[in-house]
Design an enzyme around this catalytic site. Structure first.
Site, short mmCIF file in Angstrom:
data_model
loop_
_atom_site.label_atom_id
_atom_site.label_comp_id
_atom_site.label_asym_id
_atom_site.label_seq_id
_atom_site.Cartn_x
_atom_site.Cartn_y
_atom_site.Cartn_z
N CYS A 119 30.37 -7.46 6.92
CA CYS A 119 29.40 -6.87 5.99
C CYS A 119 29.44 -5.34 6.00
CB CYS A 119 27.99 -7.36 6.32
SG CYS A 119 27.85 -9.14 6.22
N HIS A 259 22.43 -2.84 3.52
CA HIS A 259 23.07 -4.16 3.39
C HIS A 259 21.98 -5.20 3.11
CE1 HIS A 259 25.41 -7.63 3.99
NE2 HIS A 259 25.01 -7.90 5.22
N ASN A 289 23.09 -12.69 0.41
CA ASN A 289 23.95 -11.79 1.18
C ASN A 289 25.40 -11.99 0.72
OD1 ASN A 289 25.55 -10.52 3.09
ND2 ASN A 289 24.44 -11.32 4.86
N1 ACO Z 1 15.13 -24.09 6.17
C1 ACO Z 1 14.12 -24.52 6.96
N2 ACO Z 1 14.09 -24.28 8.27
C2 ACO Z 1 15.09 -23.60 8.82
C3 ACO Z 1 16.17 -23.10 8.04
C4 ACO Z 1 16.16 -23.39 6.68
N3 ACO Z 1 17.15 -22.98 5.84
N4 ACO Z 1 17.01 -22.44 8.86
C5 ACO Z 1 16.49 -22.49 10.08
N5 ACO Z 1 15.34 -23.18 10.07
C6 ACO Z 1 14.44 -23.48 11.18
C7 ACO Z 1 15.12 -23.40 12.52
O1 ACO Z 1 15.77 -24.62 12.82
C8 ACO Z 1 13.95 -23.13 13.44
O2 ACO Z 1 13.30 -24.34 13.71
P1 ACO Z 1 12.68 -24.64 15.18
O3 ACO Z 1 11.64 -23.56 15.37
O4 ACO Z 1 12.15 -26.01 15.03
O5 ACO Z 1 13.83 -24.51 16.12
C9 ACO Z 1 13.02 -22.30 12.59
O6 ACO Z 1 13.42 -22.50 11.22
C10 ACO Z 1 13.05 -20.82 12.89
O7 ACO Z 1 14.41 -20.40 12.97
P2 ACO Z 1 14.80 -18.94 13.34
O8 ACO Z 1 16.31 -18.85 13.42
O9 ACO Z 1 14.01 -18.46 14.52
O10 ACO Z 1 14.31 -18.16 12.03
P3 ACO Z 1 14.29 -16.63 11.76
O11 ACO Z 1 12.94 -16.23 11.34
O12 ACO Z 1 14.98 -15.84 12.84
O13 ACO Z 1 15.22 -16.52 10.47
C11 ACO Z 1 17.44 -15.90 9.81
C12 ACO Z 1 16.59 -16.93 10.53
C13 ACO Z 1 16.97 -15.84 8.36
C14 ACO Z 1 18.90 -16.37 9.88
C15 ACO Z 1 17.27 -14.52 10.48
O14 ACO Z 1 17.45 -14.65 11.86
C16 ACO Z 1 18.24 -13.50 9.95
O15 ACO Z 1 18.16 -13.07 8.83
N6 ACO Z 1 19.15 -13.04 10.82
C17 ACO Z 1 20.07 -11.98 10.45
C18 ACO Z 1 21.21 -12.52 9.67
C19 ACO Z 1 22.00 -11.38 9.14
O16 ACO Z 1 21.49 -10.29 8.92
N7 ACO Z 1 23.29 -11.57 8.90
C20 ACO Z 1 24.02 -10.45 8.37
C21 ACO Z 1 25.27 -10.30 8.91
S1 ACO Z 1 26.21 -11.57 8.26
C22 ACO Z 1 27.81 -11.02 8.15
O17 ACO Z 1 28.22 -10.02 8.64
C23 ACO Z 1 28.67 -11.95 7.48
#
Ligand code: ACO
Length: 332
Positions: A119, A259, A289
């Site tokens: 990214c 980003h 993204n």
């Molecule tokens: N729908 C419903 N529930 C979901 C989903 C979904 N799509 N995805 C995950 N969950 C659940 C999980 O299983 C978890 O359940 P649990 O509590 O029973 O275990 C719960 O939701 C919370 O999951 P978290 O991973 O803690 O959620 P979080 O608030 O951290 O959000 C996310 C996840 C959106 C991925 C976030 O961590 C994020 O944006 N991270 C950064 C990603 C990023 O910036 N990537 C960029 C670089 S990518 C690149 O370079 C290619």
């Protein structure tokens, strides 16, 4: 070159972008995996994303964005000396997607290559092209961020499939009046975080054997929580480091183009940099993204909307797999 030779100022002469027409909404995803529109919107800010059609690949998106950037710059594609395509979802490992793009836009004189920094790729590529041009050996560069993320996503994995989209953005770089253009940059990498965002298979470590495909190693895996914490820290830090030495402060930033990964990361960065919401550029609700393409797509949108005025300070900031990060400060 004399001892007091000053390198020419290099800046953006034109922008372009392209999103494939097919749209996948959160409601469509509800039918594919165990998720809800509400979860995706509140946790990420994303409502829909664009997805390539059957037969469409990364270079098709990149070439269209590149053509549009050349048109906006008033530069014939044949006049481009250097083409860099930032991508980690190339058409093929060999040849480079940049070579496909060169052929598609009808250019024969440029040297062309892909740049892999996930990214952060667009920030890395703009920086690289800037220094090629500042050497005085080349006049015009076409820098493209293009991704067909949907081809490397496991559509059964709700942790990743709701986050990404496809698209491309591009800029033509060339000489601009002194005091304008790219003022500074700050790039970094931390390979210790190699496992936080990874496509583990189909490279030389785990070739594309039936066994690797069976294990879904061809798809992107991400430690979302770790990346989130890293991103919140690095976005503010990278902008501050890029500003150092320019004589500018955070308060001078007219447009922060971060980003587009997660609205919560963008809002946290805005808070740390003390920037009001109106100066944060956000389009991830419509694009998801698109990795290396997010920044040039968002930039092209605000340029075409006529929002960016002469003399405005624009800050680009990216983070991603590697781990990598990059920020560039520009005067429009
Ligand atoms: N729908 C419903 N529930 C979901 C989903 C979904 N799509 N995805 C995950 N969950 C659940 C999980 O299983 C978890 O359940 P649990 O509590 O029973 O275990 C719960 O939701 C919370 O999951 P978290 O991973 O803690 O959620 P979080 O608030 O951290 O959000 C996310 C996840 C959106 C991925 C976030 O961590 C994020 O944006 N991270 C950064 C990603 C990023 O910036 N990537 C960029 C670089 S990518 C690149 O370079 C290619």
């Amino acid at each position: 070159m004399s001892a007091n030779h000053r390198p020419p100022a290099i800046g953006i002469l034109g922008t372009g972008s392209y999103l494939p027409p097919k749209v996948l909404t959160n409601f469509d995803l509800e039918k594919m995996v165990d998720t809800t529109d509400e979860w995706i919107r509140t946790r990420t800010g994303i409502r829909e994303r664009h997805i390539v059609e059957e037969g469409q690949a990364c270079s098709d998106l990149g070439a269209e964005a590149g053509r549009r950037a050349c048109e906006a710059a008033g530069v014939d594609p044949e006049e481009i000396d250097l083409i860099i395509c930032a991508t980690f979802t190339p058409d093929t490992f060999c040849p480079s997607t940049a070579c496909f793009i060169q052929h598609k836009i009808g250019n024969k004189r440029a040297f062309a290559y892909d740049l892999s920094a996930a990214c952060s790729g667009f920030s890395y590529a703009v920086t690289t092209a800037r220094h090629f041009l500042a050497s005085g050996l080349y006049r015009r560069a076409l820098v493209i961020g293009s991704e067909a993320m949907s081809r490397f996503i496991n559509w059964k994995d709700r942790n990743t499939c709701v986050l990404f989209g496809d698209g491309a953005g591009a800029v033509v770089l060339g000489e601009v009046p002194e005091g304008k253009g790219i003022l500074s940059e700050y790039l970094g990498a931390d390979g210790e975080g190699w496992d936080q965002i990874i496509i583990p298979g189909c490279g030389s470590r785990r070739p594309a054997t039936p066994d690797a495909l069976e294990q879904n190693l061809q798809y992107l895996e991400m430690k979302g929580n770790d990346v989130f914490k890293f991103a919140v820290r690095i976005v503010g830090e990278a902008v501050e480091k890029a500003l150092a030495g320019t004589g500018l402060t955070q308060a001078d930033i007219d447009w922060l183009i971060p980003h587009q990964a997660n609205i919560r990361i963008i809002e946290a960065a805005g808070k740390r940099l003390n920037l009001p919401k109106e100066r944060l550029v956000v389009n991830l609700d419509r694009t998801g993204n698109t990795s290396a393409a997010t920044i040039p797509i968002a930039l092209d949108e605000i340029v075409r909307e006529g929002k960016v005025k002469d003399g405005d300070i624009v800050a680009l900031v990216a983070f991603g797999g590697g781990l990598t990060w990059g920020a560039n400060i520009l005067r429009w």
